[in-house]
Enzyme design. Structure first.
Site: not given
Length: 147
Positions: A78-80
């Site tokens: 989940q890079f966000t």
């Protein structure tokens, strides 16, 4: 690393309408990797997650870990989690690690977790549909740079 830890009764992840990971009772992890993350951060996160006492004991107190209950983990990249929302209305994700580094780090993280409990996972960089039955709800945010 920034990790959202959710206690779940069950969770699953699908890619293109095909389920690629499913768990029963345990933890759903949303995992973000930063460019400054190290093996020390990875080890710290694994140790905290495996031993975090957020499951109820026989007296109803949060006193048991995912390992204690024989639970499972569903890990989702989940890079966000590294979104920068200071300017404008579109988040910037420049605070996240580059994909090559983050992918290897995410693999190493999951491998380390799997030496303690069963781990299912999504696919790094894929468009995923995550389903869960939250238990509690109990949600904890772990940032390895804030220790």
């Amino acid at each position: 690393m920034k990790i959202v830890i959710q206690r779940v009764q069950s969770a699953s992840v699908a890619i293109e309408d095909s389920t690629v990971g499913t768990i029963k009772q345990g933890l759903l992890l949303l995992v973000g990797v930063g460019p400054e993350d190290t093996k020390e951060d990875l080890d710290y996160a694994v140790r905290k997650i495996i031993n975090m006492r957020i499951f109820s004991d026989e007296d109803g107190k949060m006193n048991l870990s995912v390992k204690d209950i024989g639970g499972q983990i569903l890990s989702i990249s989940q890079f966000t989690l590294f979104a920068d929302t200071k300017k404008g209305n579109r988040p910037a994700f420049t605070g996240a690690a580059k994909p090559d580094m983050a992918s290897q780090f995410y693999d190493d993280f999951n491998q380390s977790l799997s030496s303690y409990v069963p781990v299912e996972r999504g696919r790094f960089g894929a468009d995923m549909q995550v389903s869960l039955v939250n238990d509690g709800p109990v949600t904890v945010i772990l940032d390895t740079k804030n220790r």
